[in-house]
Design an enzyme around this catalytic site. Structure first.
Site, PDB file in Angstrom:
ATOM      1  N   ARG A   1     105.288 -49.016 -51.709  1.00 31.00           N
ATOM      2  CA  ARG A   1     106.241 -49.689 -52.594  1.00 31.00           C
ATOM      3  C   ARG A   1     107.086 -50.747 -51.881  1.00 31.00           C
ATOM      4  O   ARG A   1     108.137 -51.140 -52.393  1.00 31.00           O
ATOM      5  CB  ARG A   1     107.164 -48.650 -53.245  1.00 31.00           C
ATOM      6  CG  ARG A   1     106.478 -47.756 -54.270  1.00 31.00           C
ATOM      7  CD  ARG A   1     107.474 -47.033 -55.139  1.00 31.00           C
ATOM      8  NE  ARG A   1     106.850 -46.127 -56.092  1.00 31.00           N
ATOM      9  CZ  ARG A   1     106.344 -46.516 -57.272  1.00 31.00           C
ATOM     10  NH1 ARG A   1     106.395 -47.766 -57.631  1.00 31.00           N
ATOM     11  NH2 ARG A   1     105.797 -45.631 -58.075  1.00 31.00           N
TER      12      ARG A   1
ATOM     13  N   ASP B   1     106.842 -55.531 -61.002  1.00 29.48           N
ATOM     14  CA  ASP B   1     107.503 -56.021 -59.782  1.00 29.48           C
ATOM     15  C   ASP B   1     106.495 -56.605 -58.795  1.00 29.48           C
ATOM     16  O   ASP B   1     106.755 -57.637 -58.177  1.00 29.48           O
ATOM     17  CB  ASP B   1     108.290 -54.891 -59.110  1.00 29.48           C
ATOM     18  CG  ASP B   1     109.603 -54.618 -59.833  1.00 29.48           C
ATOM     19  OD1 ASP B   1     110.212 -55.593 -60.322  1.00 29.48           O
ATOM     20  OD2 ASP B   1     110.009 -53.455 -59.938  1.00 29.48           O
TER      21      ASP B   1
ATOM     22  N   ASP C   1     102.340 -46.437 -66.657  1.00 28.03           N
ATOM     23  CA  ASP C   1     103.468 -46.486 -67.591  1.00 28.03           C
ATOM     24  C   ASP C   1     103.174 -47.338 -68.830  1.00 28.03           C
ATOM     25  O   ASP C   1     103.845 -47.208 -69.847  1.00 28.03           O
ATOM     26  CB  ASP C   1     104.728 -47.031 -66.898  1.00 28.03           C
ATOM     27  CG  ASP C   1     105.267 -46.084 -65.848  1.00 28.03           C
ATOM     28  OD1 ASP C   1     104.642 -45.033 -65.624  1.00 28.03           O
ATOM     29  OD2 ASP C   1     106.317 -46.386 -65.251  1.00 28.03           O
TER      30      ASP C   1
ATOM     31  N   LYS D   1     105.024 -17.184 -79.063  1.00 29.26           N
ATOM     32  CA  LYS D   1     106.315 -16.738 -78.512  1.00 29.26           C
ATOM     33  C   LYS D   1     106.994 -17.736 -77.576  1.00 29.26           C
ATOM     34  O   LYS D   1     108.052 -17.443 -77.048  1.00 29.26           O
ATOM     35  CB  LYS D   1     106.130 -15.399 -77.785  1.00 29.26           C
ATOM     36  CG  LYS D   1     105.186 -15.438 -76.614  1.00 29.26           C
ATOM     37  CD  LYS D   1     105.118 -14.087 -75.915  1.00 29.26           C
ATOM     38  CE  LYS D   1     104.182 -14.162 -74.730  1.00 29.26           C
ATOM     39  NZ  LYS D   1     104.002 -12.934 -74.034  1.00 29.26           N
ATOM     40  N   TYR D   2     106.382 -18.883 -77.318  1.00 27.36           N
ATOM     41  CA  TYR D   2     107.021 -19.825 -76.389  1.00 27.36           C
ATOM     42  C   TYR D   2     107.214 -21.210 -76.994  1.00 27.36           C
ATOM     43  O   TYR D   2     106.319 -21.732 -77.662  1.00 27.36           O
ATOM     44  CB  TYR D   2     106.160 -20.030 -75.127  1.00 27.36           C
ATOM     45  CG  TYR D   2     106.060 -18.841 -74.217  1.00 27.36           C
ATOM     46  CD1 TYR D   2     107.208 -18.251 -73.691  1.00 27.36           C
ATOM     47  CD2 TYR D   2     104.815 -18.335 -73.867  1.00 27.36           C
ATOM     48  CE1 TYR D   2     107.093 -17.157 -72.832  1.00 27.36           C
ATOM     49  CE2 TYR D   2     104.706 -17.250 -73.016  1.00 27.36           C
ATOM     50  CZ  TYR D   2     105.846 -16.665 -72.507  1.00 27.36           C
ATOM     51  OH  TYR D   2     105.739 -15.595 -71.665  1.00 27.36           O
TER      52      TYR D   2
ATOM     53  N   MET E   1     105.678 -38.565 -67.445  1.00 33.07           N
ATOM     54  CA  MET E   1     106.010 -39.732 -66.632  1.00 33.07           C
ATOM     55  C   MET E   1     106.138 -41.000 -67.459  1.00 33.07           C
ATOM     56  O   MET E   1     105.673 -41.067 -68.588  1.00 33.07           O
ATOM     57  CB  MET E   1     104.929 -39.952 -65.575  1.00 33.07           C
ATOM     58  CG  MET E   1     105.445 -39.730 -64.197  1.00 33.07           C
ATOM     59  SD  MET E   1     104.250 -40.225 -62.982  1.00 33.07           S
ATOM     60  CE  MET E   1     105.026 -39.497 -61.543  1.00 33.07           C
ATOM     61  N   GLY E   2     106.697 -41.987 -66.838  1.00 38.36           N
ATOM     62  CA  GLY E   2     106.978 -43.274 -67.460  1.00 38.36           C
ATOM     63  C   GLY E   2     108.382 -43.635 -67.030  1.00 38.36           C
ATOM     64  O   GLY E   2     109.346 -43.158 -67.635  1.00 38.36           O
TER      65      GLY E   2
ATOM     66  N   TYR F   1     102.065 -36.697 -61.886  1.00 37.16           N
ATOM     67  CA  TYR F   1     101.101 -36.922 -60.810  1.00 37.16           C
ATOM     68  C   TYR F   1      99.700 -36.431 -61.197  1.00 37.16           C
ATOM     69  O   TYR F   1      98.706 -36.931 -60.690  1.00 37.16           O
ATOM     70  CB  TYR F   1     101.604 -36.261 -59.517  1.00 37.16           C
ATOM     71  CG  TYR F   1     102.946 -36.858 -59.109  1.00 37.16           C
ATOM     72  CD1 TYR F   1     103.005 -38.082 -58.443  1.00 37.16           C
ATOM     73  CD2 TYR F   1     104.147 -36.251 -59.469  1.00 37.16           C
ATOM     74  CE1 TYR F   1     104.225 -38.667 -58.123  1.00 37.16           C
ATOM     75  CE2 TYR F   1     105.368 -36.823 -59.158  1.00 37.16           C
ATOM     76  CZ  TYR F   1     105.401 -38.030 -58.486  1.00 37.16           C
ATOM     77  OH  TYR F   1     106.605 -38.619 -58.185  1.00 37.16           O
ATOM     78  N   GLU F   2      99.654 -35.454 -62.140  1.00 36.29           N
ATOM     79  CA  GLU F   2      98.358 -34.904 -62.572  1.00 36.29           C
ATOM     80  C   GLU F   2      97.439 -35.974 -63.163  1.00 36.29           C
ATOM     81  O   GLU F   2      96.220 -35.826 -63.171  1.00 36.29           O
ATOM     82  CB  GLU F   2      98.564 -33.838 -63.669  1.00 36.29           C
ATOM     83  CG  GLU F   2      99.287 -32.588 -63.261  1.00 36.29           C
ATOM     84  CD  GLU F   2     100.807 -32.731 -63.233  1.00 36.29           C
ATOM     85  OE1 GLU F   2     101.315 -33.866 -63.277  1.00 36.29           O
ATOM     86  OE2 GLU F   2     101.474 -31.686 -63.153  1.00 36.29           O
TER      87      GLU F   2
ATOM     88  N   ARG G   1      97.636 -39.455 -62.509  1.00 34.24           N
ATOM     89  CA  ARG G   1      97.589 -40.771 -61.858  1.00 34.24           C
ATOM     90  C   ARG G   1      96.319 -41.006 -61.040  1.00 34.24           C
ATOM     91  O   ARG G   1      96.016 -42.143 -60.699  1.00 34.24           O
ATOM     92  CB  ARG G   1      98.816 -40.959 -60.941  1.00 34.24           C
ATOM     93  CG  ARG G   1     100.126 -40.909 -61.701  1.00 34.24           C
ATOM     94  CD  ARG G   1     101.233 -41.612 -60.982  1.00 34.24           C
ATOM     95  NE  ARG G   1     101.359 -41.234 -59.593  1.00 34.24           N
ATOM     96  CZ  ARG G   1     102.314 -41.687 -58.794  1.00 34.24           C
ATOM     97  NH1 ARG G   1     103.218 -42.521 -59.285  1.00 34.24           N
ATOM     98  NH2 ARG G   1     102.396 -41.307 -57.544  1.00 34.24           N
TER      99      ARG G   1
HETATM  100  P1  FBP Z   1     104.238 -47.935 -60.992  1.00 38.52           P
HETATM  101  O1  FBP Z   1     105.196 -48.595 -61.925  1.00 38.52           O
HETATM  102  O2  FBP Z   1     104.331 -48.401 -59.604  1.00 38.52           O
HETATM  103  O3  FBP Z   1     102.836 -48.023 -61.521  1.00 38.52           O
HETATM  104  O4  FBP Z   1     104.558 -46.370 -60.918  1.00 38.52           O
HETATM  105  C1  FBP Z   1     104.812 -45.652 -62.061  1.00 38.52           C
HETATM  106  C2  FBP Z   1     105.210 -44.225 -61.787  1.00 38.52           C
HETATM  107  O5  FBP Z   1     104.093 -43.375 -61.865  1.00 38.52           O
HETATM  108  C3  FBP Z   1     106.311 -43.791 -62.760  1.00 38.52           C
HETATM  109  O6  FBP Z   1     105.764 -43.313 -63.950  1.00 38.52           O
HETATM  110  C4  FBP Z   1     107.078 -42.787 -61.950  1.00 38.52           C
HETATM  111  O7  FBP Z   1     108.426 -42.709 -62.328  1.00 38.52           O
HETATM  112  C5  FBP Z   1     106.981 -43.325 -60.561  1.00 38.52           C
HETATM  113  O8  FBP Z   1     105.795 -44.063 -60.498  1.00 38.52           O
HETATM  114  C6  FBP Z   1     106.970 -42.243 -59.509  1.00 38.52           C
HETATM  115  O9  FBP Z   1     107.035 -42.836 -58.263  1.00 38.52           O
HETATM  116  P2  FBP Z   1     106.549 -42.172 -56.924  1.00 38.52           P
HETATM  117  O10 FBP Z   1     105.056 -42.266 -56.912  1.00 38.52           O
HETATM  118  O11 FBP Z   1     107.140 -43.038 -55.884  1.00 38.52           O
HETATM  119  O12 FBP Z   1     107.020 -40.763 -56.916  1.00 38.52           O
END
Ligand code: FBP
Length: 552
Positions: free
Chosen positions: A145, A176, A205, A242-243, A250-251, A425-426, A428
């Site tokens: 990053r 970015d 996202d 029951k749950y 994410m996003g 993360y699951e 990505r």
């Molecule tokens: P990008 O905008 O770089 O594609 O990343 C998105 C994202 O997956 C978000 O959804 C999340 O908040 C963030 O990255 C998590 O960042 P990191 O991988 O640094 O934990």
């Protein structure tokens, strides 16, 4: 490394390309439209991007092109969070380059933009690329990053490009990173260098999109992965009865992921951050909305359910937004001082002297874990890392309190057992869906066409994505066209506009038309796992978001 049966099969998958990119290279031409304008702040951006501002849109057409013969040396960077399909962008770029000239060279800068600054790279060979075709992840070269922003960093980037005799740099990233690509392209021309810069739209996202970039890659696979899991959870909830499951998705900012998952799985509750902001909903309003579904369902003896919570929500709730802004500013101005205070109680004393009264009251009212998470390190842009804030747990605590109150008043007689989940993360690094595999390969191949045609300051674009892949329309969009000025740390900066959920758009309106029924009844929908082999209506269908956006 042992390779799974699916991975082995995916090596053999040949991504589909738009018809015009399957022709001999000498028959792939580019057609140019009229000069373009930026999204806003045109005069300022014209002055900032003297060389690249206003370039025309380029569309690939059948005809004579400049895409053959020349030996081209390219460096590619994966930037930011992982998104399924990144390997295929590199594969498409690699195959295009080698088709043009077998002696062309592709370097992969290691670990994101810092690889360019530190000149750490590997040459991507056929043997390397074949091990990563149609696989998820960014591990072929890694990601990072680091932002390229200081004059020294720009100069270092140019030095590396010269040292490796590069003709072009391809930056695969989000808003970015593509802003960085635009700045780098401008800088290179300003310094008399002919190194071209091309961007590619990546992010799960889904917020790097506009009229010309219909979707960022990775969104399709990520939402399908989360939707499979949510559907499975819903079926478990309905089976056990029951749950309640509170699922944060994410996003970083926009709620596109939560909204698409809601359209796919029809949960009882789905919060949309953009609506929360537009309606100026407080934390209490949100809790009431969730409780209303729980109470109604309990009245029908359904003490179970599913609630989706976008991870960016916390920054869209007006009072939280104010608190986070104050904390961000304090951490930017007094980061060193604050980092020396390691004890949470002392941190609170310190904040008592620096936060506004309203923000302080909110801060101390938060569960300590959440308050601590709000004080964690910022990302390289100075923002709170929302993926580390357990908003679902904050809401669970508040919902439990409210339900107790309602019970005391005799307005609720149900049982509330709740489980918290976070899906991010699951999704990505999943194997890219056929859509993402095809889309990414096409984006990479198109990036090659743009480079071979001598363009710079463009983002690779593939349009008409709801049609079958052979009808997709590749081309290049000038990066300046997607930009406006925004205040970052009090300074006006050129940036690519983030696309938030449109409350007037069809995806949100479709959801809004059904949600009161979903809140009360059990209307769950089970999308199941991503399918890679089988009929196109099961394997190649794009997201509902994309389909609905195309209808409007
Ligand atoms: P990008 O905008 O770089 O594609 O990343 C998105 C994202 O997956 C978000 O959804 C999340 O908040 C963030 O990255 C998590 O960042 P990191 O991988 O640094 O934990």
């Amino acid at each position: 490394m042992e390779v799974s049966a699916l991975q082995n099969a995916r090596y053999g998958y040949m991504p589909k390309l738009p018809a015009c990119l399957t022709r001999p290279l000498e028959e792939i031409g580019l057609e140019f439209g009229a000069p373009t304008e930026a999204a806003a702040d045109r005069d300022e951006l014209r002055a900032l991007f003297r060389h690249n501002y206003g370039k025309p849109i380029a569309s690939c057409v059948n005809g004579k092109g400049g895409t053959t013969g020349r030996l081209i040396r390219v460096g590619v960077i994966l930037s930011g969070g992982q998104a399924p399909g990144g390997h295929n962008v590199i594969a498409g770029l690699y195959d295009g380059l080698k088709k043009g000239n077998p002696d062309s060279v592709l370097y992969g800068f290691l670990g994101g933009p810092s690889g360019l600054l530190e000149d750490r790279a590997v040459e991507i060979t056929g043997e390397i690329i074949d091990r990563y075709r149609n696989t998820g992840g960014f591990d072929i070269i890694g990601s990072g990053r680091t932002k390229i922003e200081s004059p020294e960093q720009f100069a270092t980037a140019l030095e590396t490009a010269k040292k490796r005799a590069l003709d072009a740099v391809v930056i695969i990233g989000g808003d970015d990173s593509n802003t960085n690509a635009a700045l780098l392209a401008e800088y290179f021309i300003e310094k008399g260098s002919s190194v071209q810069v091309i961007g590619c739209p990546k992010t799960i996202d889904g917020d790097l999109k506009n009229e010309h970039i219909e979707a960022s890659f990775g969104f399709d696979t990520a939402v399908k992965t989360y939707s499979e899991l949510i559907g499975n959870i819903e079926r478990d909830a309905a089976s056990a009865g029951k749950y309640w499951h509170f699922i944060r998705l994410m996003g970083r900012s926009a709620s596109h992921i939560a909204l698409e998952c809601a359209l796919q799985t029809r949960p009882n509750v789905c919060l949309v951050s953009e609506e929360v902001e537009a309606k100026k909903m407080s934390l209490d309003d949100i809790v009431k909305e969730i409780c209303s579904s729980i109470v109604k369902r309990a009245a029908g003896k359904e003490n179970f359910g599913a609630a989706l919570i976008p991870e960016g929500l916390i920054e869209f709730i007006p009072e939280m937004k104010k608190l986070i802004k104050e904390l961000n500013d304090l951490m930017a101005d007094y980061g060193d001082e604050l980092s020396k205070i390691t004890n949470f109680i002392d941190q609170q004393y310190w904040l008592e002297r620096h936060l506004s009264e309203e923000s302080l009251n909110l801060f101390v009212s938060l569960p300590p874990d959440i308050a601590r998470q709000l004080l964690a390190d910022r990302d390289p842009h100075g923002n709170v890392q929302v993926s580390r804030i357990e908003t679902e747990k904050l809401l669970i605590g508040m919902v439990e309190k409210k339900l107790d109150e309602l019970k005391r008043m005799g307005a609720y007689t149900g049982k509330f057992n709740v489980l918290a989940h976070f899906f991010g993360y699951e999704g990505r690094c999943a194997f890219p869906s056929n859509f993402d595999a095809d889309y990414c390969y096409s984006l990479g191949f198109t990036a090659f066409v743009l480079i071979a045609s001598g363009l710079t300051g463009y983002i690779s674009s593939v349009k008409n994505l709801v049609a079958p892949a052979d009808k997709w329309m590749p081309g290049g969009i000038p990066l300046t066209m997607m930009m406006n000025l925004e205040k970052r740390h009090g300074v006006s900066k050129p940036v690519i506009k983030k696309a938030l959920v449109e409350l007037e758009g069809r995806p949100f309106k479709t959801f809004a038309a059904s949600r009161s029924e979903w809140a009360e009844k059990t209307c769950f929908r089970f999308p199941g796992a991503i399918q890679y082999y089988g009929p196109p209506e099961i394997c190649d269908r794009p997201t509902m978001t994309l389909e609905l956006e195309h209808e409007q």
